[in-house]
Design a protein around this motif. Structure first.
Motif, PDB file in Angstrom:
ATOM      1  N   GLU A 113       6.614   4.745 -23.799  1.00  0.00           N
ATOM      2  CA  GLU A 113       7.534   5.814 -24.180  1.00  0.00           C
ATOM      3  C   GLU A 113       8.912   5.272 -24.533  1.00  0.00           C
ATOM      4  O   GLU A 113       9.592   5.790 -25.422  1.00  0.00           O
ATOM      5  CB  GLU A 113       7.640   6.848 -23.064  1.00  0.00           C
ATOM      6  CG  GLU A 113       8.556   8.022 -23.392  1.00  0.00           C
ATOM      7  CD  GLU A 113       8.216   8.702 -24.723  1.00  0.00           C
ATOM      8  OE1 GLU A 113       9.163   9.140 -25.412  1.00  0.00           O
ATOM      9  OE2 GLU A 113       7.020   8.774 -25.084  1.00  0.00           O
ATOM     10  N   VAL A 114       9.323   4.200 -23.850  1.00  0.00           N
ATOM     11  CA  VAL A 114      10.618   3.587 -24.159  1.00  0.00           C
ATOM     12  C   VAL A 114      10.601   3.028 -25.571  1.00  0.00           C
ATOM     13  O   VAL A 114      11.538   3.241 -26.360  1.00  0.00           O
ATOM     14  CB  VAL A 114      10.950   2.484 -23.140  1.00  0.00           C
ATOM     15  CG1 VAL A 114      12.175   1.690 -23.591  1.00  0.00           C
ATOM     16  CG2 VAL A 114      11.182   3.086 -21.763  1.00  0.00           C
ATOM     17  N   ARG A 115       9.528   2.329 -25.906  1.00  0.00           N
ATOM     18  CA  ARG A 115       9.444   1.764 -27.253  1.00  0.00           C
ATOM     19  C   ARG A 115       9.273   2.863 -28.298  1.00  0.00           C
ATOM     20  O   ARG A 115       9.834   2.788 -29.393  1.00  0.00           O
ATOM     21  CB  ARG A 115       8.310   0.753 -27.347  1.00  0.00           C
ATOM     22  CG  ARG A 115       8.353  -0.070 -28.628  1.00  0.00           C
ATOM     23  CD  ARG A 115       7.457  -1.263 -28.596  1.00  0.00           C
ATOM     24  NE  ARG A 115       6.049  -0.887 -28.521  1.00  0.00           N
ATOM     25  CZ  ARG A 115       5.050  -1.743 -28.670  1.00  0.00           C
ATOM     26  NH1 ARG A 115       5.308  -3.026 -28.861  1.00  0.00           N
ATOM     27  NH2 ARG A 115       3.807  -1.349 -28.601  1.00  0.00           N
ATOM     28  N   ALA A 116       8.516   3.904 -27.959  1.00  0.00           N
ATOM     29  CA  ALA A 116       8.348   5.021 -28.887  1.00  0.00           C
ATOM     30  C   ALA A 116       9.683   5.690 -29.176  1.00  0.00           C
ATOM     31  O   ALA A 116       9.975   6.060 -30.321  1.00  0.00           O
ATOM     32  CB  ALA A 116       7.350   6.031 -28.322  1.00  0.00           C
ATOM     33  N   GLU A 117      10.511   5.849 -28.149  1.00  0.00           N
ATOM     34  CA  GLU A 117      11.823   6.457 -28.362  1.00  0.00           C
ATOM     35  C   GLU A 117      12.702   5.541 -29.204  1.00  0.00           C
ATOM     36  O   GLU A 117      13.467   6.012 -30.057  1.00  0.00           O
ATOM     37  CB  GLU A 117      12.496   6.745 -27.021  1.00  0.00           C
ATOM     38  CG  GLU A 117      13.910   7.318 -27.143  1.00  0.00           C
ATOM     39  CD  GLU A 117      13.981   8.597 -27.974  1.00  0.00           C
ATOM     40  OE1 GLU A 117      15.043   8.836 -28.575  1.00  0.00           O
ATOM     41  OE2 GLU A 117      12.983   9.349 -28.029  1.00  0.00           O
ATOM     42  N   ARG A 145      11.736   6.096 -32.693  1.00  0.00           N
ATOM     43  CA  ARG A 145      12.287   7.371 -33.178  1.00  0.00           C
ATOM     44  C   ARG A 145      13.755   7.218 -33.544  1.00  0.00           C
ATOM     45  O   ARG A 145      14.227   7.795 -34.530  1.00  0.00           O
ATOM     46  CB  ARG A 145      12.083   8.466 -32.130  1.00  0.00           C
ATOM     47  CG  ARG A 145      10.638   8.946 -32.005  1.00  0.00           C
ATOM     48  CD  ARG A 145      10.534  10.205 -31.172  1.00  0.00           C
ATOM     49  NE  ARG A 145      10.747   9.970 -29.760  1.00  0.00           N
ATOM     50  CZ  ARG A 145       9.794   9.670 -28.883  1.00  0.00           C
ATOM     51  NH1 ARG A 145       8.528   9.559 -29.296  1.00  0.00           N
ATOM     52  NH2 ARG A 145      10.070   9.488 -27.612  1.00  0.00           N
ATOM     53  N   GLU A 146      14.489   6.438 -32.761  1.00  0.00           N
ATOM     54  CA  GLU A 146      15.899   6.187 -33.084  1.00  0.00           C
ATOM     55  C   GLU A 146      16.035   5.435 -34.403  1.00  0.00           C
ATOM     56  O   GLU A 146      16.925   5.729 -35.211  1.00  0.00           O
ATOM     57  CB  GLU A 146      16.563   5.401 -31.950  1.00  0.00           C
ATOM     58  CG  GLU A 146      16.728   6.181 -30.657  1.00  0.00           C
ATOM     59  CD  GLU A 146      17.837   7.220 -30.747  1.00  0.00           C
ATOM     60  OE1 GLU A 146      18.556   7.254 -31.759  1.00  0.00           O
ATOM     61  OE2 GLU A 146      17.971   7.999 -29.795  1.00  0.00           O
ATOM     62  N   ARG A 163      15.419   7.884 -37.172  1.00  0.00           N
ATOM     63  CA  ARG A 163      16.573   8.759 -37.406  1.00  0.00           C
ATOM     64  C   ARG A 163      17.695   8.007 -38.123  1.00  0.00           C
ATOM     65  O   ARG A 163      18.384   8.565 -38.988  1.00  0.00           O
ATOM     66  CB  ARG A 163      17.070   9.335 -36.079  1.00  0.00           C
ATOM     67  CG  ARG A 163      16.202  10.454 -35.524  1.00  0.00           C
ATOM     68  CD  ARG A 163      16.879  11.138 -34.353  1.00  0.00           C
ATOM     69  NE  ARG A 163      16.779  10.366 -33.132  1.00  0.00           N
ATOM     70  CZ  ARG A 163      15.814  10.502 -32.219  1.00  0.00           C
ATOM     71  NH1 ARG A 163      14.838  11.382 -32.410  1.00  0.00           N
ATOM     72  NH2 ARG A 163      15.808   9.766 -31.123  1.00  0.00           N
TER      73      ARG A 163
END
Length: 231
Positions: A34-38, A41-42, A45
């Protein structure tokens, strides 16, 4: 928060952009999913493009990112694409992230050049893969990496790499055998006919704002060189 540093862009029929993520994004394989997925996502963006990682293995294989890109491309240490709206990421924490572009056609590449990949020829392999698809890469970016004054290796390892890439031979600031991966990459780009090479003059081991495996060991995360194109 600024996530992308040392940004550059080339404007033509397509706009090609390049940047490097900062230490706030955890892009290493050891990061929790989840850390890498976020982090991805950054990046999405910040770039407005779909980010694609490699399963990097310190080799010379080149993956094609085609019409159905996924967040993780095939195993290899270089990726190429002719698609706009896709951000190719080469991760590093002392190795050299190398980004390539053909402004005429919009083809781009992201390359992870560590010591084994440099010796195996991953940079010229990426250039050759672009040319095999009709592209004419003419611009290269060499991202932050450990400098030749900080990268100590055994003398036998230095000889092994320098036998293939003589320009990589260096001496550390404490007078021991070393390797200058950046110098080796620049020599390979020059030999491949890439005349416009833009270098980020940062040593990851010396500058604590960048991840460094040499400095931090297993605790080091990874940053990424990012290249993408858009209309």
């Amino acid at each position: 928060m600024t996530l992308l540093h040392h940004r550059d862009r080339i404007e033509g029929d397509l706009v090609i952009e390049v940047a490097f993520t900062d230490v706030s994004l955890s892009l290493g394989d050891a990061a929790e999913d989840e850390v890498r997925a976020e982090a991805l996502r950054e990046v999405a963006r910040a770039t407005g493009a779909a980010p694609v990682l490699m399963k990097q293995v310190h080799g010379a294989d080149v993956a094609l990112v085609d019409d159905t890109p996924t967040a993780v491309a095939a195993t290899g240490d270089a990726m190429i694409t002719g698609r706009s709206g896709v951000a190719l990421l080469a991760r590093a924490a002392d190795c050299v992230p190398v980004l390539l572009a053909d402004p005429r056609s919009g083809w781009i590449a992201a390359v992870h050049a560590g010591r084994p990949g440099l010796a195996a020829g991953v940079v010229p392999a990426a250039v050759a893969a672009l040319r095999a698809r009709g592209a004419r890469p003419s611009v290269g970016w060499v991202g932050p990496h450990v400098c030749g004054s900080c990268y100590e290796v055994p003398a036998a390892m230095q000889d092994e790499v320098a036998a293939v890439v003589p320009e990589s031979r260096s001496t550390t600031s404490w007078d021991t055998p070393g390797l200058d991966l950046g110098a080796g990459v620049r020599a390979q780009l020059a030999a491949a006919g890439i005349d416009d090479v833009r270098v980020v003059e940062v040593c990851t081991r010396e500058d604590g704002s960048w991840p460094s495996h040499r400095r931090d060991g297993a605790a080091a995360t990874r940053f990424a060189g990012v290249i993408w194109s858009h209309a």
